[in-house]
Each structure stands twice: as structure tokens, then as C-alpha cells.
Design a protein around this motif. Sequence first.
Motif, PDB file in Angstrom:
ATOM      1  N   PRO A   1     -34.781  -3.167   3.761  1.00 18.70           N
ATOM      2  CA  PRO A   1     -34.670  -4.357   3.289  1.00 18.70           C
ATOM      3  C   PRO A   1     -36.076  -5.296   3.131  1.00 18.70           C
ATOM      4  CG  PRO A   1     -33.430  -4.540   5.174  1.00 18.70           C
ATOM      5  CD  PRO A   1     -33.616  -2.949   4.926  1.00 18.70           C
ATOM      6  N   TRP A   2     -36.975  -4.556   3.578  1.00 16.37           N
ATOM      7  CA  TRP A   2     -38.467  -5.219   3.742  1.00 16.37           C
ATOM      8  C   TRP A   2     -39.448  -4.131   2.708  1.00 16.37           C
ATOM      9  CZ3 TRP A   2     -40.663  -0.731   5.715  1.00 16.37           C
ATOM     10  CH2 TRP A   2     -39.824  -0.068   6.675  1.00 16.37           C
ATOM     11  N   GLY A   3     -38.746  -3.091   2.273  1.00 19.17           N
ATOM     12  CA  GLY A   3     -39.689  -2.174   1.495  1.00 19.17           C
ATOM     13  C   GLY A   3     -38.988  -0.921   1.435  1.00 19.17           C
ATOM     14  N   SER A   4     -39.565   0.203   2.000  1.00 16.32           N
ATOM     15  CA  SER A   4     -39.238   1.619   2.068  1.00 16.32           C
ATOM     16  C   SER A   4     -40.107   2.472   3.062  1.00 16.32           C
ATOM     17  CB  SER A   4     -39.145   2.462   0.745  1.00 16.32           C
ATOM     18  OG  SER A   4     -40.301   2.401   0.210  1.00 16.32           O
ATOM     19  N   GLU A   5     -39.430   3.543   3.171  1.00 16.64           N
ATOM     20  CA  GLU A   5     -40.352   4.328   4.121  1.00 16.64           C
ATOM     21  C   GLU A   5     -40.249   5.796   3.907  1.00 16.64           C
ATOM     22  OE1 GLU A   5     -39.272   3.271   8.155  1.00 16.64           O
ATOM     23  OE2 GLU A   5     -37.518   4.491   8.189  1.00 16.64           O
ATOM     24  N   ARG A   6     -41.231   6.599   3.685  1.00 20.40           N
ATOM     25  CA  ARG A   6     -41.182   8.181   3.374  1.00 20.40           C
ATOM     26  C   ARG A   6     -41.527   8.915   4.905  1.00 20.40           C
ATOM     27  NH1 ARG A   6     -41.786  11.471  -0.867  1.00 20.40           N
ATOM     28  NH2 ARG A   6     -42.164   9.771  -2.231  1.00 20.40           N
ATOM     29  N   ILE A   7     -40.558   9.497   4.930  1.00 15.44           N
ATOM     30  CA  ILE A   7     -40.375  10.284   6.447  1.00 15.44           C
ATOM     31  C   ILE A   7     -40.600  11.780   6.297  1.00 15.44           C
ATOM     32  CG2 ILE A   7     -38.857  10.619   8.338  1.00 15.44           C
ATOM     33  CD1 ILE A   7     -37.356   8.281   7.226  1.00 15.44           C
ATOM     34  N   TRP A   8     -41.370  12.030   7.139  1.00 14.80           N
ATOM     35  CA  TRP A   8     -41.505  13.890   7.289  1.00 14.80           C
ATOM     36  C   TRP A   8     -41.458  13.974   8.701  1.00 14.80           C
ATOM     37  CZ3 TRP A   8     -45.400  10.501   6.224  1.00 14.80           C
ATOM     38  CH2 TRP A   8     -46.651  10.523   7.091  1.00 14.80           C
ATOM     39  N   ALA A   9     -41.397  15.375   8.915  1.00 12.90           N
ATOM     40  CA  ALA A   9     -41.345  16.067  10.430  1.00 12.90           C
ATOM     41  C   ALA A   9     -42.764  16.935  10.342  1.00 12.90           C
ATOM     42  CB  ALA A   9     -40.342  17.123  10.378  1.00 12.90           C
ATOM     43  N   ALA A  10     -43.285  16.707  11.495  1.00 12.44           N
ATOM     44  CA  ALA A  10     -44.843  17.306  11.427  1.00 12.44           C
ATOM     45  C   ALA A  10     -44.598  18.578  12.524  1.00 12.44           C
ATOM     46  CB  ALA A  10     -45.864  16.371  12.003  1.00 12.44           C
ATOM     47  N   LEU A  11     -45.457  18.763  13.508  1.00 11.04           N
ATOM     48  CA  LEU A  11     -45.450  19.607  14.425  1.00 11.04           C
ATOM     49  C   LEU A  11     -44.371  19.485  15.487  1.00 11.04           C
ATOM     50  CD1 LEU A  11     -49.099  20.218  14.876  1.00 11.04           C
ATOM     51  CD2 LEU A  11     -47.599  21.583  13.657  1.00 11.04           C
ATOM     52  N   GLU A  12     -44.004  20.252  16.099  1.00 11.93           N
ATOM     53  CA  GLU A  12     -42.678  20.114  17.147  1.00 11.93           C
ATOM     54  C   GLU A  12     -43.256  18.733  18.058  1.00 11.93           C
ATOM     55  OE1 GLU A  12     -39.250  20.047  19.181  1.00 11.93           O
ATOM     56  OE2 GLU A  12     -39.936  21.568  17.485  1.00 11.93           O
ATOM     57  N   GLY A  13     -42.266  17.652  17.957  1.00 12.66           N
ATOM     58  CA  GLY A  13     -42.178  16.591  18.560  1.00 12.66           C
ATOM     59  C   GLY A  13     -43.196  15.454  18.351  1.00 12.66           C
ATOM     60  N   ILE A  14     -43.386  15.624  16.792  1.00  9.05           N
ATOM     61  CA  ILE A  14     -44.436  14.664  16.098  1.00  9.05           C
ATOM     62  C   ILE A  14     -43.638  14.433  14.839  1.00  9.05           C
ATOM     63  CG2 ILE A  14     -46.658  14.240  15.155  1.00  9.05           C
ATOM     64  CD1 ILE A  14     -47.881  16.050  17.221  1.00  9.05           C
ATOM     65  N   ASN A  15     -43.395  13.164  14.458  1.00 11.95           N
ATOM     66  CA  ASN A  15     -43.154  12.963  13.117  1.00 11.95           C
ATOM     67  C   ASN A  15     -43.917  11.871  12.349  1.00 11.95           C
ATOM     68  OD1 ASN A  15     -42.387  10.305  14.402  1.00 11.95           O
ATOM     69  ND2 ASN A  15     -40.188  10.977  14.558  1.00 11.95           N
ATOM     70  N   GLY A  16     -43.929  11.629  11.137  1.00 14.96           N
ATOM     71  CA  GLY A  16     -44.783  10.925  10.502  1.00 14.96           C
ATOM     72  C   GLY A  16     -43.844   9.890   9.394  1.00 14.96           C
ATOM     73  N   LYS A  17     -44.542   8.631   8.969  1.00  9.39           N
ATOM     74  CA  LYS A  17     -43.778   7.819   8.161  1.00  9.39           C
ATOM     75  C   LYS A  17     -45.009   7.107   7.481  1.00  9.39           C
ATOM     76  CE  LYS A  17     -39.797   6.621  10.933  1.00  9.39           C
ATOM     77  NZ  LYS A  17     -38.932   5.522  11.427  1.00  9.39           N
ATOM     78  N   ILE A  18     -44.562   6.811   6.346  1.00  6.62           N
ATOM     79  CA  ILE A  18     -45.358   5.732   5.538  1.00  6.62           C
ATOM     80  C   ILE A  18     -44.698   4.581   5.088  1.00  6.62           C
ATOM     81  CG2 ILE A  18     -46.803   5.059   3.593  1.00  6.62           C
ATOM     82  CD1 ILE A  18     -47.727   8.092   3.337  1.00  6.62           C
ATOM     83  N   LEU A  19     -44.846   3.358   5.950  1.00  4.00           N
ATOM     84  CA  LEU A  19     -43.961   2.187   5.718  1.00  4.00           C
ATOM     85  C   LEU A  19     -44.674   1.507   4.510  1.00  4.00           C
ATOM     86  CD1 LEU A  19     -43.844   0.967   9.398  1.00  4.00           C
ATOM     87  CD2 LEU A  19     -42.297   2.631   8.232  1.00  4.00           C
ATOM     88  N   TYR A  20     -43.639   1.210   3.551  1.00  2.00           N
ATOM     89  CA  TYR A  20     -44.274   0.445   2.229  1.00  2.00           C
ATOM     90  C   TYR A  20     -43.475  -1.021   2.438  1.00  2.00           C
ATOM     91  CZ  TYR A  20     -45.294   4.762   0.147  1.00  2.00           C
ATOM     92  OH  TYR A  20     -45.772   6.288   0.191  1.00  2.00           O
ATOM     93  N   LEU A  21     -44.501  -1.988   2.910  1.00  2.00           N
ATOM     94  CA  LEU A  21     -44.091  -3.257   3.264  1.00  2.00           C
ATOM     95  C   LEU A  21     -44.184  -4.300   2.038  1.00  2.00           C
ATOM     96  CD1 LEU A  21     -45.249  -2.337   6.592  1.00  2.00           C
ATOM     97  CD2 LEU A  21     -43.250  -3.685   6.700  1.00  2.00           C
ATOM     98  N   GLN A  22     -43.139  -4.974   1.602  1.00  2.00           N
ATOM     99  CA  GLN A  22     -43.495  -5.852   0.637  1.00  2.00           C
ATOM    100  C   GLN A  22     -44.122  -7.192   1.582  1.00  2.00           C
ATOM    101  OE1 GLN A  22     -39.548  -6.317  -1.147  1.00  2.00           O
ATOM    102  NE2 GLN A  22     -39.649  -4.305  -1.996  1.00  2.00           N
ATOM    103  N   ALA A  23     -44.959  -8.019   0.817  1.00  2.00           N
ATOM    104  CA  ALA A  23     -45.773  -9.084   1.173  1.00  2.00           C
ATOM    105  C   ALA A  23     -44.567 -10.225   1.602  1.00  2.00           C
ATOM    106  CB  ALA A  23     -46.577  -9.747   0.087  1.00  2.00           C
ATOM    107  N   GLY A  24     -44.677 -10.688   2.666  1.00  2.00           N
ATOM    108  CA  GLY A  24     -43.877 -11.783   3.242  1.00  2.00           C
ATOM    109  C   GLY A  24     -42.692 -11.240   4.217  1.00  2.00           C
ATOM    110  N   HIS A  25     -42.513  -9.839   3.950  1.00  2.00           N
ATOM    111  CA  HIS A  25     -41.494  -9.193   4.691  1.00  2.00           C
ATOM    112  C   HIS A  25     -41.895  -8.776   5.978  1.00  2.00           C
ATOM    113  CE1 HIS A  25     -38.308  -9.662   1.482  1.00  2.00           C
ATOM    114  NE2 HIS A  25     -39.511  -9.595   0.746  1.00  2.00           N
TER     115      HIS A  25
END
Length: 139
Positions: A24-48
Motif C-alpha cells: 500500500p505504501w509502494g512496492s518492493e523488489r525481493i531477491w535471495a542472495a547467499l545462504e542466510g542473506i536476502n535483499g529488497k529494494i523498497l520503493y516508498l511513495q512520498a508521504g507513506h
Amino acid sequence: MSIIKSLKHAKTCWVSDSRIEQKPWGSERIWAALEGINGKILYLQAGHRNSLKYNTLKNECLFVLEGEVEVEYGSEHSLQDPVMHPFMKTKLGYGQNLNIQSGCPYRIRALTDAQVIEIGTGRGHIGKTIRIEDDYGRA
């Protein structure tokens, strides 16, 4: 004996895909990295802002890639004793980061449209995310 032959398991490289989840505040791109590590890019809309939450086992690092955000955060004791362990707020801009240990509540509010990289230890099945408060009525 070569180094490769002396290893129990040969090390390798691989390619994987990411996925996008709408929020509801934007979106997130999610990926798995090495064992035990994950990553996301959070795309947040202004004011949310996202939920006020904490992770039971996962540690995270938030790195601002674009825009400006305000992060409200506390220690592992802030929910039980907010007088002795008050929440704090800080503004973060490009190139700044905040490290969050498991058990510490936090929330990100976008002051402008923003992109925040989140690197976390553990994958979704390790520990739980506990949502404390949400602007969008999510449980």
C-alpha cells in the motif's frame, strides 16, 4: 592437490530472478542472495510509511539509494518501557544507512519518493516479523 579438489563441496555461481510485491505504501523488489542473506529494494511513495514492526531473528541494514526518509526506531526494550527506552527518529538521505538488530522495532516514512535497499540475515522462514501498527489496516 589443488584447492578445488580439497573442498568438500565445489563452490559455484548462479543466476536467479527477483520478484516484485505491491504494497500500500509502494512496492518492493525481493531477491535471495547467499545462504542466510536476502535483499529488497523498497520503493516508498512520498508521504507513506510502512508498518511499525520488528523481526524476531532477522538483522537488517537499510541503505538509502534515492530520496529522503525518516526512520522511527527503538531498542529491544522500547515497546515494554518507552519512558526508559524511548523511540528515536532520524532522517536519512542518499548514501546513509541504519542497522537494525532483531527485536528492535522500526518504521520508515518517505519524505520524498524514495528507494531503500534492505539487506537482511535469514530468509522469511527464519523467525517472524511482528507487525505492531499499520496505517493500512493489515493485521
